[in-house]
Design an enzyme around this catalytic site. Sequence first.
Site, PDB file in Angstrom:
ATOM      1  N   LYS A   1       0.845  -1.211   0.000  1.00  0.00           N
ATOM      2  CA  LYS A   1       0.000   0.000   0.000  1.00  0.00           C
ATOM      3  C   LYS A   1       0.877   1.257   0.000  1.00  0.00           C
ATOM      4  CE  LYS A   1      -3.785  -2.505   2.168  1.00  0.00           C
ATOM      5  NZ  LYS A   1      -4.737  -2.732   3.261  1.00  0.00           N
TER       6      LYS A   1
ATOM      7  N   GLN B   1      -5.258  -1.423   9.833  1.00  0.00           N
ATOM      8  CA  GLN B   1      -5.030  -2.735   9.229  1.00  0.00           C
ATOM      9  C   GLN B   1      -5.489  -3.824  10.194  1.00  0.00           C
ATOM     10  OE1 GLN B   1      -3.790  -2.995   6.063  1.00  0.00           O
ATOM     11  NE2 GLN B   1      -3.857  -5.221   6.037  1.00  0.00           N
TER      12      GLN B   1
ATOM     13  N   ASP C   1     -11.423   2.452   3.951  1.00  0.00           N
ATOM     14  CA  ASP C   1     -11.633   0.998   3.952  1.00  0.00           C
ATOM     15  C   ASP C   1     -13.121   0.662   3.848  1.00  0.00           C
ATOM     16  OD1 ASP C   1      -9.582  -0.870   3.967  1.00  0.00           O
ATOM     17  OD2 ASP C   1      -9.128  -0.604   6.099  1.00  0.00           O
TER      18      ASP C   1
HETATM   19  N1  LUD Z   1      -7.420  -4.852   6.922  1.00  0.00           N
HETATM   20  C1  LUD Z   1      -7.134  -5.521   4.641  1.00  0.00           C
HETATM   21  N2  LUD Z   1      -6.602  -6.997   6.408  1.00  0.00           N
HETATM   22  C2  LUD Z   1      -6.294  -8.095   5.500  1.00  0.00           C
HETATM   23  N3  LUD Z   1      -1.688  -9.950  -2.338  1.00  0.00           N
HETATM   24  C3  LUD Z   1      -5.717  -6.362   2.856  1.00  0.00           C
HETATM   25  C4  LUD Z   1      -4.564  -7.849   1.242  1.00  0.00           C
HETATM   26  C5  LUD Z   1      -3.012  -7.121  -0.448  1.00  0.00           C
HETATM   27  N4  LUD Z   1      -8.342  -2.793   7.385  1.00  0.00           N
HETATM   28  C6  LUD Z   1      -7.961  -3.704   6.496  1.00  0.00           C
HETATM   29  O1  LUD Z   1      -5.196  -5.283   2.576  1.00  0.00           O
HETATM   30  O2  LUD Z   1      -7.942  -4.085   2.985  1.00  0.00           O
HETATM   31  C7  LUD Z   1      -7.737  -4.315   4.195  1.00  0.00           C
HETATM   32  N5  LUD Z   1      -8.116  -3.434   5.171  1.00  0.00           N
HETATM   33  N6  LUD Z   1      -6.678  -6.494   3.776  1.00  0.00           N
HETATM   34  N7  LUD Z   1      -5.440  -7.586   2.317  1.00  0.00           N
HETATM   35  C8  LUD Z   1      -6.150  -8.615   3.023  1.00  0.00           C
HETATM   36  C9  LUD Z   1      -6.898  -7.903   4.115  1.00  0.00           C
HETATM   37  C10 LUD Z   1      -7.038  -5.783   6.003  1.00  0.00           C
HETATM   38  C11 LUD Z   1      -4.381  -9.152   0.809  1.00  0.00           C
HETATM   39  C12 LUD Z   1      -3.530  -9.431  -0.240  1.00  0.00           C
HETATM   40  C13 LUD Z   1      -2.837  -8.414  -0.875  1.00  0.00           C
HETATM   41  C14 LUD Z   1      -3.867  -6.837   0.587  1.00  0.00           C
HETATM   42  C15 LUD Z   1      -1.889  -8.693  -2.000  1.00  0.00           C
HETATM   43  O3  LUD Z   1      -1.340  -7.773  -2.558  1.00  0.00           O
HETATM   44  C16 LUD Z   1      -0.803 -10.361  -3.377  1.00  0.00           C
HETATM   45  C17 LUD Z   1      -1.575 -11.222  -4.375  1.00  0.00           C
HETATM   46  O4  LUD Z   1      -2.622 -11.784  -4.010  1.00  0.00           O
HETATM   47  O5  LUD Z   1      -1.073 -11.330  -5.516  1.00  0.00           O
HETATM   48  C18 LUD Z   1       0.381 -11.094  -2.784  1.00  0.00           C
HETATM   49  C19 LUD Z   1       0.008 -12.249  -1.876  1.00  0.00           C
HETATM   50  C20 LUD Z   1       1.212 -12.911  -1.202  1.00  0.00           C
HETATM   51  O6  LUD Z   1       1.164 -13.126   0.018  1.00  0.00           O
HETATM   52  O7  LUD Z   1       2.181 -13.211  -1.885  1.00  0.00           O
END
Ligand code: LUD
Length: 319
Positions: free
Chosen positions: A74, A118, A143
């Site tokens: 992010k 988060q 969010d």
């Molecule tokens: N909390 C989120 N908790 C978890 N994957 C994310 C997420 C990027 N307050 C709040 O950001 O929006 C949120 N707001 N979340 N998440 C999950 C959730 C939160 C999950 C995956 C990814 C953000 C991401 O970039 C990549 C992919 O799927 O290609 C890499 C995955 C890896 O581990 O290699």
Amino acid sequence: MISLVAHSFWAPGCQGGRRSMATIISGIKTSKLVRERLKMEVDKMESHFSGFRPSLVVLQVGDRDDSNLYISSKLKAAAEIGIDAKHVRLPRTATQDELLQSIMSVNENPSVHGLIVQLPLDSVSPINTELITNAVSPEKDVDGLSCINAGKLSRGDLNSCFIPCTPSGCMELIRQTGVSVEGKHAVVIGRSKIVGAPMHDLLLWHHATVTSCHSKTADLPEQVGRADILVVGAGRAEMVRGEWVKQGAVVIDCGINYIPDATKKSSKRVIGDVHYTSANQRAGFITPVPGGVGPMTVAMLMENTVQSARRFLLKMNLS
Ligand code: LUD
Ligand code: NAP
């Protein structure tokens, strides 16, 4: 609309000859397009409003590896776009009151347009997550997890709320397929506040007929078999089998499950909630994991932050 879906090859070896495999919907390509568009808009904001930049605060409690990874994605995306992003980390020993104080101070700071906490909270003291997500000012809740924004979304008031980033990213991926949502039968697996429930609402207000499934759903394979559009957010590795999937369906996999993998430097790898290889043979379109919904979550957070900055400028009568 530019299509960013990639047509995969024809798979040999199926009974009766060759069977078409699904078209892969790339979250990497689609998210890049969103980020490029936002960068152009932020560049314009900056030149029109003497150095003005959208600003985001990411609050974290503790030090979970997965949260660290998502937050670093992010912050990197924000830096590339020109969003001023700040990461505030509280120790695992932080109390609920201390976290609330940090939220209040960002709420009151007029130079910050977006605030996320988060999840999950990695704290040793008891913290009520619902209380925390509701403490974020609805105008900065990029969010979309506060009751106010969730309530607006559930009533179809899509233009005045912040839509949670993961479902919003899923809609963008569905849009990429060119398949119209209106009148389709959509099935959502999961009913969490961050994925399943807002996904249900979004599909409903895009005029799909929506079925919500959860851990007590008695006939999951049957429900899945009815889906023209299937969105899965259950947190169960490869739970949805290809045989359940309707021929030609759009399959969006939100699942992020880490499984041991001795061949990887990190000793683990990530897989989705859908059994990809079997579903690929039935679906019309499918998202991969990784490289599907995950990067879109990051891109849509950037979108919401820029939207919040836009609303701020409007309120200030500047735009
Ligand atoms: N909390 C989120 N908790 C978890 N994957 C994310 C997420 C990027 N307050 C709040 O950001 O929006 C949120 N707001 N979340 N998440 C999950 C959730 C939160 C999950 C995956 C990814 C953000 C991401 O970039 C990549 C992919 O799927 O290609 C890499 C995955 C890896 O581990 O290699
Ligand atoms: P969650 O809060 O644990 O919710 C899971 C939901 O799935 C619940 O509604 C649960 O039902 C349902 N469920 C669990 N097991 C089931 C089963 N066997 N059959 C049918 N439904 C079942 O999880 P979440 O936060 O929504 O996350 C779901 C998945 O998406 C996880 O893998 C998570 O890592 C991933 N995720 C990915 C992103 C991304 O950006 N790619 C973002 C957020 C989450 P009940 O309500 O009955 O318990």
